[in-house]
Write an enzyme that holds these catalytic residues in place. Sequence first.
Site, mmCIF file in Angstrom:
data_model
loop_
_atom_site.group_PDB
_atom_site.id
_atom_site.type_symbol
_atom_site.label_atom_id
_atom_site.label_comp_id
_atom_site.label_asym_id
_atom_site.label_seq_id
_atom_site.Cartn_x
_atom_site.Cartn_y
_atom_site.Cartn_z
ATOM 1 N N HIS A 167 46.637 -29.549 48.626
ATOM 2 C CA HIS A 167 46.538 -30.567 49.677
ATOM 3 C C HIS A 167 45.772 -31.760 49.130
ATOM 4 O O HIS A 167 44.793 -31.593 48.399
ATOM 5 C CB HIS A 167 45.810 -29.987 50.891
ATOM 6 C CG HIS A 167 45.537 -30.983 51.961
ATOM 7 N ND1 HIS A 167 46.503 -31.381 52.866
ATOM 8 C CD2 HIS A 167 44.415 -31.683 52.269
ATOM 9 C CE1 HIS A 167 45.979 -32.273 53.693
ATOM 10 N NE2 HIS A 167 44.714 -32.465 53.352
ATOM 11 N N GLY A 188 72.852 -46.350 21.958
ATOM 12 C CA GLY A 188 72.135 -45.869 23.130
ATOM 13 C C GLY A 188 72.992 -45.656 24.351
ATOM 14 O O GLY A 188 72.565 -45.011 25.309
ATOM 15 N N GLY A 189 74.209 -46.215 24.360
ATOM 16 C CA GLY A 189 75.101 -45.995 25.489
ATOM 17 C C GLY A 189 74.689 -46.751 26.742
ATOM 18 O O GLY A 189 73.774 -47.570 26.738
ATOM 19 N N GLU A 229 79.957 -46.737 16.651
ATOM 20 C CA GLU A 229 79.601 -47.429 17.888
ATOM 21 C C GLU A 229 80.099 -48.872 17.835
ATOM 22 O O GLU A 229 79.822 -49.594 16.877
ATOM 23 C CB GLU A 229 78.091 -47.410 18.109
ATOM 24 C CG GLU A 229 77.612 -48.224 19.298
ATOM 25 C CD GLU A 229 78.281 -47.831 20.616
ATOM 26 O OE1 GLU A 229 78.882 -48.729 21.246
ATOM 27 O OE2 GLU A 229 78.219 -46.652 20.995
ATOM 28 N N CYS A 279 73.243 -45.774 29.615
ATOM 29 C CA CYS A 279 71.964 -45.491 30.272
ATOM 30 C C CYS A 279 70.864 -46.412 29.760
ATOM 31 O O CYS A 279 70.141 -47.035 30.537
ATOM 32 C CB CYS A 279 71.570 -44.034 30.071
ATOM 33 S SG CYS A 279 69.988 -43.614 30.829
#
Length: 464
Positions: free
Chosen positions: A446, A40-41, A35, A43
């Site tokens: 509901h 983590g890239g 990296e 995103c």
Amino acid sequence: MPNTSYDALIIGSGQAGNPLATALAKAGRKVVLVEENKLGGSCINYGCSPVKAMLASAERAHQLRTADDYGLGRQEPAVDMAAVIARKDVIIGEMRKGVRSNLTKETAGITVLHGHAAFSSPRTVQVELENGKIQELKAKKVFINTGTRAAIPDIDGLEGLPYLSTTQLLDLKELPEHLVILGGGYIGLEFSQLYRRLGSKVTIVEAAAQLLEREDDDVCQALTEVLTQEGVDVVLGAKVRKVSHHDGTFTLTADTRSGERRLRGSHLLVATGRTPNTDTLGLETAGVELDEKGYIRVNERLETNVRGVYALGDVHGGPQFTHISYDDYRVVRDGLLHRKWRSAKQRPLPYCVFTEPQLGRIGLNEEQAKEEGIAYRVATMPVSTIGRARETGRTAGFWKVLVGPDDRLLGATVLCAEGGEIMSMFQLMMAGKLKYQQLQNMVLAHPCWAEGLNNVFAKLDKPK
């Protein structure tokens, strides 16, 4: 120069590369992940997660301003931009720590290197480490997961000016007085509402005739109305031909249908798309083919033209979403480890734009169905007819569904509060191949948003 051999070499720590490294290592493979920037890239570091964290702050500010509608009295929020950024940084920091722990502590068999990787042969890569040393790596299989970066348009005067990319804007600790956003795509829309709600004046400048040009006209018009009602100035059909910066003010000179316009602001965000990070990888040395835009060509198994070299995530083009990148990992994992290949070219494409209301999409919209010559019936339901919407005051938007001759869902567009969650219900319906009558007659609690599933199909008709 040391030479190290691995079973798998992964270039890039994105949403496909990280889980693939873990899966291969757990299967007994020797893995190295390289990296150049932060683990983590996109995103985690400058995409989905930081933007959504800051959107949460903007939503709270909007709730304070509109509290009078709920009998609580309006209050102008005191926005501390540095604190907004700090909150975002804490969230992202924890995510980044989690990625590092998973790769370096929780899973044996993974080596993580920080540096720049470039091919010297099809399955040999030279890594320039942070200390300046060069390490050569060989691998049986190589996976490229390097993502994209902001595409900067060729506009007279823009080069060299202190404009902002989305990455830079996410770290800006001052609130822009007037943010001009060049580009009316998904990124531009989310940032426009975010900064408008935090208190900035905001102008979107878009060359096309409408925002989100890939969506149906009614969707684009409705989202434009939502933004303009909140005070965002939207300038469409504006081709910017010159940008200048003097005394702290940006000036954009644009040709519009009504003639030349000059648009001014204190800050300029360039959000005109993305370009792949392929130009410094030495792909020509490896013989890996690119398309005309610089994206890596892959087959349905995500393998390049070079045997044993794969491209995952945004770098191979197509829809650029985190969940698609993650599915790339699953395609390769299942194929390589379990011999269960499936096509990466044929899969559902859900996505959500995190404006308020959210825009959730799955399957075909009307324009796509017409282009493909697919017969359909369509029904549109205003959000204001849903009890939950009236009770919460979140009545903006509509649901639109397309149904085929077999009574099964072809696609859904949900412009609504919690639109992404509702869209996922339609996706489940499509995955289960349910007929729409089953949802019409389903007992739903509901008063939930899901009750709209009972009613949205009531007025299905042929397209106009």
